[in-house]
Design a protein around this motif. Structure first.
Motif, PDB file in Angstrom:
ATOM      1  N   ASN A 153     -50.823  31.347 -13.725  1.00  0.00           N
ATOM      2  CA  ASN A 153     -52.193  31.773 -13.990  1.00  0.00           C
ATOM      3  C   ASN A 153     -53.181  30.623 -13.821  1.00  0.00           C
ATOM      4  N   ARG A 156     -53.676  30.120 -10.180  1.00  0.00           N
ATOM      5  CA  ARG A 156     -54.429  31.256  -9.655  1.00  0.00           C
ATOM      6  C   ARG A 156     -55.919  31.074  -9.946  1.00  0.00           C
ATOM      7  N   GLY A 215     -51.834  44.693  -6.190  1.00  0.00           N
ATOM      8  CA  GLY A 215     -52.472  43.416  -5.932  1.00  0.00           C
ATOM      9  C   GLY A 215     -52.502  43.078  -4.449  1.00  0.00           C
ATOM     10  N   ARG A 218     -51.805  37.136  -2.243  1.00  0.00           N
ATOM     11  CA  ARG A 218     -51.917  35.915  -3.033  1.00  0.00           C
ATOM     12  C   ARG A 218     -51.368  36.099  -4.452  1.00  0.00           C
ATOM     13  N   ASP A 219     -51.348  37.339  -4.921  1.00  0.00           N
ATOM     14  CA  ASP A 219     -50.786  37.604  -6.252  1.00  0.00           C
ATOM     15  C   ASP A 219     -49.274  37.394  -6.280  1.00  0.00           C
ATOM     16  N   TYR A 220     -48.653  37.360  -5.112  1.00  0.00           N
ATOM     17  CA  TYR A 220     -47.195  37.195  -5.031  1.00  0.00           C
ATOM     18  C   TYR A 220     -46.814  35.813  -4.483  1.00  0.00           C
TER      19      TYR A 220
END
Length: 290
Positions: A153, A156, A215, A218-220
């Motif tokens: 997080n 991110r 998502g 980029r979420d993965y």
């Protein structure tokens, strides 16, 4: 994929553990066996002589290993328990193509097994010792999950902050003559350039390949990829300010992605080697204590 190594401690005994996919942990049977004897390889070989244990291993492989060789397994199962039967981890792996047990050579080598199998082995060694292992293993996994969530997080959010810098640079240097609608399209175009430079695919391609995933691409992303992506966004803003065309920027950003991912992997490996040295010293101290 980089290998993550760690140790757990059970009743004063240091036990090596590693994972290569961050899903399946492999625990050192050699370290567990030292709880019972100073000659752990003999303990492990004795465990492999039991018909019940061979059946357990065969069932685990059948459930988790599509390349497992059942004919060879049946031969071992039929011979197990007899006075003349002997079986080493290396022979089991070679003949059955097993993946649940791994034999590693070298300075920090030994016999490792998937956590399912390792805990079964620990129970055979000592039910009490198994409980100590489970206790510290649960602590390790809890810490890993907490740290992974926090770090992911954090990276991110860093990526999101740098994306604002990135889009501001596009607006200032590339979009002066475009409409509001065109601005939105241009942002997506630049973002997709970064996606291609880092992930080798556009966001649309990823969505088409993963229709059931929530998502976006980029979420993965991995922690390392997110960190590199944040740096790419900042660097792209600098290149844009210098008037560099998109094709030239793509080449430079691609070089940056490769260089930084390689460097991060090298740093990870250095950290893992340091951990191995620490584990070795702990193991030697435990042996002297005994």
């Amino acid at each position: 994929m980089a290998k993550k190594k760690d140790t757990i401690e059970a009743n004063g005994f240091a036990i090596q553990i590693y994972t290569e996919d961050f899903q399946n942990d492999y625990i050192s049977l050699t370290d567990i066996a030292r709880y019972k004897s100073d000659e752990p390889f003999i303990v492990i070989n004795n465990w492999l002589r039991s018909k019940d244990n061979i059946q357990f291993l065969g069932l685990w492989e059948s459930m988790n290993n599509p390349d497992f060789k059942p004919i060879e397994f049946d031969r071992f199962k039929n011979e197990a328990g007899s006075n003349a039967f002997t079986l080493s981890p290396q022979k089991w792996i070679e003949k059955t193509n097993a993946i649940g047990i791994v034999s590693k050579s070298g300075r920090y080598g030994g016999t490792f097994a998937h956590s399912d199998i390792a805990l079964e082995f620990a129970s055979w060694i000592s039910p009490e010792f198994k409980l100590y292992i489970i206790q510290d293993y649960k602590r390790l996994k809890s810490n890993e999950n907490s740290n992974l969530s926090f770090n992911w997080n954090l990276n991110r959010e860093i990526s999101k902050i740098n994306y604002k810098i990135h889009t501001d640079a596009i607006k200032k240097y590339l979009l002066a003559d475009l409409t509001k609608e065109q601005l939105s399209y241009k942002y997506a175009n630049e973002a997709d350039m970064l996606n291609v430079a880092l992930f080798n695919k556009q966001a649309k391609q990823w969505r088409e390949e993963n229709p059931n995933s929530k998502g976006n691409i980029r979420d993965y992303a991995s922690l390392n990829e997110l960190l590199v992506l944040a740096n790419m966004e900042s660097y792209n803003a600098v290149l844009i300010s210098k008037g560099m065309q998109q094709q030239e920027r793509m080449i430079e950003l691609r070089k940056l992605a490769r260089t930084q991912l390689t460097s991060l992997e090298r740093l990870n490996n250095t950290a893992f080697n340091s951990l191995e040295d620490k584990t070795k010293k702990q193991s030697e101290a435990t042996t002297r204590w005994k």
